[in-house]
Design a protein around this motif. Structure first.
Motif, PDB file in Angstrom:
ATOM      1  N   VAL A  29       0.809  -1.143   0.051  1.00  0.00           N
ATOM      2  CA  VAL A  29      -0.067  -0.007  -0.024  1.00  0.00           C
ATOM      3  C   VAL A  29       0.828   1.220  -0.057  1.00  0.00           C
ATOM      4  N   ASN A  53       0.555   0.055 -14.812  1.00  0.00           N
ATOM      5  CA  ASN A  53       0.052   0.635 -13.562  1.00  0.00           C
ATOM      6  C   ASN A  53       0.691   0.030 -12.426  1.00  0.00           C
ATOM      7  N   LYS A  54       0.315   0.693 -11.346  1.00  0.00           N
ATOM      8  CA  LYS A  54       0.980   0.138  -9.956  1.00  0.00           C
ATOM      9  C   LYS A  54       0.373  -1.476  -9.704  1.00  0.00           C
ATOM     10  N   GLU A  55      -1.093  -1.541 -10.054  1.00  0.00           N
ATOM     11  CA  GLU A  55      -1.839  -2.823  -9.658  1.00  0.00           C
ATOM     12  C   GLU A  55      -1.264  -3.792 -10.715  1.00  0.00           C
ATOM     13  N   ALA A  56      -0.996  -3.385 -12.045  1.00  0.00           N
ATOM     14  CA  ALA A  56      -0.175  -4.627 -12.819  1.00  0.00           C
ATOM     15  C   ALA A  56       1.253  -5.044 -12.254  1.00  0.00           C
ATOM     16  N   LEU A  58       2.099  -4.921  -8.860  1.00  0.00           N
ATOM     17  CA  LEU A  58       1.925  -5.755  -7.904  1.00  0.00           C
ATOM     18  C   LEU A  58       1.343  -7.162  -8.256  1.00  0.00           C
ATOM     19  N   GLU A  59       0.264  -7.087  -9.156  1.00  0.00           N
ATOM     20  CA  GLU A  59       0.020  -8.519  -9.615  1.00  0.00           C
ATOM     21  C   GLU A  59       1.010  -9.371 -10.218  1.00  0.00           C
TER      22      GLU A  59
END
Length: 64
Positions: A29, A53-56, A58-59
């Protein structure tokens, strides 16, 4: 001229290594793309060559 795909993949793997280390230290986070870029020695805009992006990011790190 576009870079060879292997350069992109090598960059992705390096960024994932750095991301995992930062997540271990501080949690996902609190991770910022700016901090990741600074740690990797690149501009924040350059990160988006490797991850949408950040989500990609982290995934991809979680999928390792």
């Amino acid at each position: 001229m576009a870079r060879p795909q292997t350069d992109i993949e090598a960059g992705r793997q390096e960024l994932l290594d750095i991301c995992e280390e930062l997540v271990r230290k501080r949690g996902g986070v609190d991770l910022s793309m700016t901090e990741l870029a600074a740690t990797a020695g690149m501009s924040p805009a350059n990160l988006y060559r490797f991850f949408e992006n950040k989500e990609a990011l982290l995934e991809a790190a979680a999928g390792r």
